[in-house]
Design a protein around this motif. Structure first.
Motif, PDB file in Angstrom:
ATOM      1  N   ALA A 241      30.106  68.382   9.148  1.00 19.46           N
ATOM      2  CA  ALA A 241      28.953  67.646   8.619  1.00 19.46           C
ATOM      3  C   ALA A 241      29.255  67.029   7.260  1.00 19.46           C
ATOM      4  O   ALA A 241      28.764  65.947   6.934  1.00 19.46           O
ATOM      5  CB  ALA A 241      27.749  68.582   8.522  1.00 19.46           C
ATOM      6  N   ASP A 242      30.079  67.672   6.467  1.00 19.79           N
ATOM      7  CA  ASP A 242      30.324  67.193   5.101  1.00 19.79           C
ATOM      8  C   ASP A 242      31.787  67.422   4.735  1.00 19.79           C
ATOM      9  O   ASP A 242      32.246  68.563   4.677  1.00 19.79           O
ATOM     10  CB  ASP A 242      29.414  67.920   4.112  1.00 19.79           C
ATOM     11  CG  ASP A 242      29.592  67.415   2.680  1.00 19.79           C
ATOM     12  OD1 ASP A 242      30.233  66.364   2.507  1.00 19.79           O
ATOM     13  OD2 ASP A 242      29.090  68.082   1.758  1.00 19.79           O
TER      14      ASP A 242
ATOM     15  N   LEU B 195      43.825  80.256   6.099  1.00 22.96           N
ATOM     16  CA  LEU B 195      43.201  79.911   7.382  1.00 22.96           C
ATOM     17  C   LEU B 195      42.601  81.169   7.999  1.00 22.96           C
ATOM     18  O   LEU B 195      43.311  82.143   8.271  1.00 22.96           O
ATOM     19  CB  LEU B 195      44.227  79.288   8.326  1.00 22.96           C
ATOM     20  CG  LEU B 195      43.698  78.645   9.618  1.00 22.96           C
ATOM     21  CD1 LEU B 195      44.680  77.591  10.127  1.00 22.96           C
ATOM     22  CD2 LEU B 195      43.435  79.661  10.713  1.00 22.96           C
ATOM     23  N   THR B 196      41.285  81.140   8.228  1.00 24.77           N
ATOM     24  CA  THR B 196      40.580  82.308   8.745  1.00 24.77           C
ATOM     25  C   THR B 196      39.605  81.877   9.835  1.00 24.77           C
ATOM     26  O   THR B 196      38.914  80.866   9.704  1.00 24.77           O
ATOM     27  CB  THR B 196      39.794  83.020   7.623  1.00 24.77           C
ATOM     28  OG1 THR B 196      40.713  83.439   6.618  1.00 24.77           O
ATOM     29  CG2 THR B 196      39.059  84.224   8.167  1.00 24.77           C
TER      30      THR B 196
ATOM     31  N   GLY C 143      39.690  74.274   2.392  1.00 22.05           N
ATOM     32  CA  GLY C 143      38.424  73.881   1.803  1.00 22.05           C
ATOM     33  C   GLY C 143      37.412  73.367   2.804  1.00 22.05           C
ATOM     34  O   GLY C 143      36.296  72.989   2.430  1.00 22.05           O
ATOM     35  N   LEU C 144      37.775  73.333   4.093  1.00 24.63           N
ATOM     36  CA  LEU C 144      36.870  72.887   5.150  1.00 24.63           C
ATOM     37  C   LEU C 144      36.304  74.081   5.899  1.00 24.63           C
ATOM     38  O   LEU C 144      36.970  75.107   6.054  1.00 24.63           O
ATOM     39  CB  LEU C 144      37.608  71.998   6.147  1.00 24.63           C
ATOM     40  CG  LEU C 144      37.916  70.569   5.735  1.00 24.63           C
ATOM     41  CD1 LEU C 144      38.752  69.909   6.807  1.00 24.63           C
ATOM     42  CD2 LEU C 144      36.632  69.793   5.525  1.00 24.63           C
ATOM     43  N   GLU C 145      35.092  73.912   6.405  1.00 22.69           N
ATOM     44  CA  GLU C 145      34.497  74.914   7.276  1.00 22.69           C
ATOM     45  C   GLU C 145      33.861  74.196   8.450  1.00 22.69           C
ATOM     46  O   GLU C 145      33.204  73.166   8.282  1.00 22.69           O
ATOM     47  CB  GLU C 145      33.456  75.760   6.532  1.00 22.69           C
ATOM     48  CG  GLU C 145      34.054  76.647   5.457  1.00 22.69           C
ATOM     49  CD  GLU C 145      33.046  77.648   4.906  1.00 22.69           C
ATOM     50  OE1 GLU C 145      31.947  77.749   5.505  1.00 22.69           O
ATOM     51  OE2 GLU C 145      33.354  78.297   3.912  1.00 22.69           O
ATOM     52  N   SER C 146      34.066  74.740   9.661  1.00 23.65           N
ATOM     53  CA  SER C 146      33.543  74.080  10.844  1.00 23.65           C
ATOM     54  C   SER C 146      33.410  75.079  11.975  1.00 23.65           C
ATOM     55  O   SER C 146      34.260  75.965  12.138  1.00 23.65           O
ATOM     56  CB  SER C 146      34.469  72.935  11.280  1.00 23.65           C
ATOM     57  OG  SER C 146      34.067  72.387  12.519  1.00 23.65           O
ATOM     58  N   ALA C 147      32.337  74.935  12.761  1.00 23.07           N
ATOM     59  CA  ALA C 147      32.246  75.652  14.023  1.00 23.07           C
ATOM     60  C   ALA C 147      33.200  74.980  15.004  1.00 23.07           C
ATOM     61  O   ALA C 147      33.197  73.760  15.148  1.00 23.07           O
ATOM     62  CB  ALA C 147      30.819  75.623  14.554  1.00 23.07           C
ATOM     63  N   VAL C 148      34.049  75.762  15.672  1.00 20.54           N
ATOM     64  CA  VAL C 148      35.093  75.192  16.506  1.00 20.54           C
ATOM     65  C   VAL C 148      35.146  75.881  17.859  1.00 20.54           C
ATOM     66  O   VAL C 148      34.676  77.008  18.031  1.00 20.54           O
ATOM     67  CB  VAL C 148      36.488  75.305  15.832  1.00 20.54           C
ATOM     68  CG1 VAL C 148      36.536  74.492  14.555  1.00 20.54           C
ATOM     69  CG2 VAL C 148      36.852  76.770  15.558  1.00 20.54           C
TER      70      VAL C 148
END
Length: 580
Positions: free
Chosen positions: A301-302, A247-248, A282-287
């Motif tokens: 988005a995906d 987690l980064t 494995g997820l990436e998101s602006a938070v």
């Protein structure tokens, strides 16, 4: 003749840099010469020129600001090919706080109380593409310079005045580095901004201590009459913060809102909103990160990779916008959104479908569905979960008619529920439909007030099952019947409904090793005003078993009945028949 970049550098080497209006082909640039610079020529003296950034620092005389040379910084703009100079921006230290015309007629004196070092005039002598769209842009702006600790040069803040309130603003596209977060308090009007670290939990204080803050934007409004200062500061904190294994947080930035009136009222006067780019599982998101709760929320988005791992069948249907929530303390996360195509759970079609994926923090990915099921005129929330056999459906409701559930199972599973229980209204209802190797299983639990013939009533804890497979559906309805009356303590009987869905009868039995007196056995079914066992000798044998056989009224008006049978060790039997 247009001024070339090469010619500009050549002139600056002499430390005197003359500029003429006719060297610039844009009308907006020539207008600045005529309106603000006092004529078609401007000369910079004591020039220090940086060819890489095309920046000149020196002095110049602007007639409307007075006869004395003013410190000036000129930033030149080259054309698309980098050969010709198309314009420039002048930042001039004004000699007085009240600016004369034709400059913005502002009295910048009140800004001294906020720490301003000098008043400033900014002249924009650059081409204006939006002139063609009819948008007028001011060529002259007022401002002030602030000296900040750790910085070699004053920081320019543009200033505007509206109804007695000054607004200061500064933007730094490349970021303005500060030595530490405590220097936020040195920004104009930002007293107390160094308390931003107090809004972060203790476990993050080490990250903040190592942060290299870079200002992106500052906007501050102040009213000299009441002294109130409000503002907003946007600052980058770190390129990357590794929080947990896997987690980064990246591109960590803070938006800090200030209000001096709130601070005086004891409400802190400071709020912090954290934004970042989160990578987990494995997820990436602006938070956006909520402080001090350390929960991050955003949109994805995906999430195809997640669906492929947890529920590939759902991933093939497609999803709408997915929301994302992550607990940064333990790394657990939830992804939720709507399905784009209808989906059946265990053969049941539901409305308003949404999907949720949960995982992280060492947990395996888990997929669930939610939606709405219509039973008769009642809309009930449902939940679907994935099992080894496929998707299963669970439903909880406060109150619903047993007849409506039976009609629904008839349509959905090909079999209704026992008609002998149709008049019940179930409370605290729970049922599920799950796939089995050969078909489906429906299982129900609930409670009800059970009306009996002759105005009698009992409580019921009911369980019902329908099993489908290769043969006809198998139906089972059992429960615990709680009988009680004014002359006796409650008695629990085991109820079994006839398995034929059209049958109108059920049987309930009670057995006791020690037995009870006949009068006590009959008491739950008798009124308080009398008893058929009154006056009988106490030497009658005790009852060890009670059986109830209840038949519901028929649809054509036939009356219902309740038959009570008691058995003793001596094989004596007493029968009580109650009818409507």
């Amino acid at each position: 003749m247009p001024l070339s970049v090469e010619e500009l550098a050549e002139r600056a080497r002499s430390r005197t840099l003359p500029l003429r209006a006719d060297e610039f082909g844009t009308p907006a640039v020539r207008k600045v010469f005529a309106t603000f610079l006092g004529g078609p020529e401007l000369t910079l003296s004591d020039v220090e020129f940086d060819a890489g950034s095309m920046t000149a620092r020196g002095h110049c005389t602007i007639p409307s600001l007075g006869p004395d040379p003013c410190p000036v910084t000129a930033q030149f703009l080259s054309g698309a090919l980098g050969r010709e100079v198309e314009g420039f921006v002048l930042v001039v230290d004004a000699p007085q706080w009240r600016l004369p015309e034709p400059f913005p007629a502002h009295d910048l004196g009140p800004l001294e109380a906020l720490g301003a070092r000098t008043p400033v005039v900014v002249l924009d002598a650059t081409p204006r593409p939006d002139e063609e769209a009819g948008r007028e842009q001011p060529a002259a702006l007022a401002g002030a310079g602030w000296e900040l600790p750790g910085l070699d040069e004053p920081v320019l803040f543009l200033a505007s005045l509206h109804e007695g309130t000054y607004t200061l603003s500064a933007r730094f596209p490349d970021g303005l580095s500060l030595p530490s977060l405590r220097h936020l308090a040195d920004l104009p009007g930002c007293t107390g901004a160094d308390a931003v670290t107090e809004h972060f939990p203790g476990e993050w204080q080490g990250l903040l201590a190592s942060a290299l803050p870079a200002l992106r934007e500052v906007t501050v409004s102040c009213n000299p009459e009441d002294g109130r200062v409000t503002g907003e500061v946007q600052v980058d904190l770190a390129h990357e913060w590794p929080l947990l294994d896997g987690l980064t947080l990246g591109r960590v930035a803070a938006r800090i809102a200030l209000d001096s009136a709130a601070r005086h009222d004891g409400r802190g006067g400071l709020s912090v909103e954290l934004s970042a780019h989160l990578a987990v599982g494995g997820l990436e998101s602006a938070v956006t990160v909520e402080l001090p709760a350390l929960t991050a929320h955003g949109e994805i988005a995906d999430a195809k990779g997640l669906f492929d791992s947890a529920a590939p069948d759902l991933g093939r249907t497609g999803t709408g916008r997915l929301s994302f929530l992550c607990d940064l303390r333990d790394g657990t996360f939830v992804v939720a959104g709507e399905l784009l195509s209808p989906w059946e759970i265990a053969g049941v079609r539901i409305e308003d479908q949404a999907v949720m994926l949960a995982g992280g923090g060492g947990r395996a990915l888990e997929a669930t569905l939610t939606g709405t099921l219509v039973l008769g005129g009642t809309r009930i929330g449902v939940r679907g979960g994935r099992t080894a056999q496929g998707w299963g459906l669970t439903v909880e409701a406060d109150r619903i008619a047993f007849r409506e559930i039976g009609a629904w199972t008839e349509r959905t599973l090909g079999s209704g529920l026992p008609a002998s229980l149709a008049d019940l209204t179930l409370q605290n209802l729970y049922f599920e439909v799950v796939p089995t190797p050969s078909g489906r299983l429906f299982a129900l639990e609930g409670s009800a007030e059970f009306p009996l013939p002759a105005g009698l009533c009992a409580g019921l804890q009911l369980g019902a099952r329908i099993t489908t497979g290769d043969g006809p559906p198998e139906i089972e309805a059992t429960g615990t019947l709680l009988l009680g009356g004014p002359q006796a303590s409650p008695m629990e009987l085991e109820l079994v409904a006839d398995k034929d869905p059209d049958a109108l009868s059920w049987t309930a039995t009670w057995t006791a090793q020690e037995g009870i007196a006949l009068g006590e056995a009959l008491a739950p079914l008798l009124p308080a005003t009398g008893s058929p066992t009154a006056g009988l000798p106490n030497l009658l044998p005790t009852v060890e078993k009670i059986s109830l056989r209840c038949t519901a009224p028929t649809a054509d008006g036939g009356s219902g009945s309740l038959v009570l049978t008691t058995d003793t060790r001596q094989q004596a039997r007493a029968v009580l028949v109650v009818t409507d």
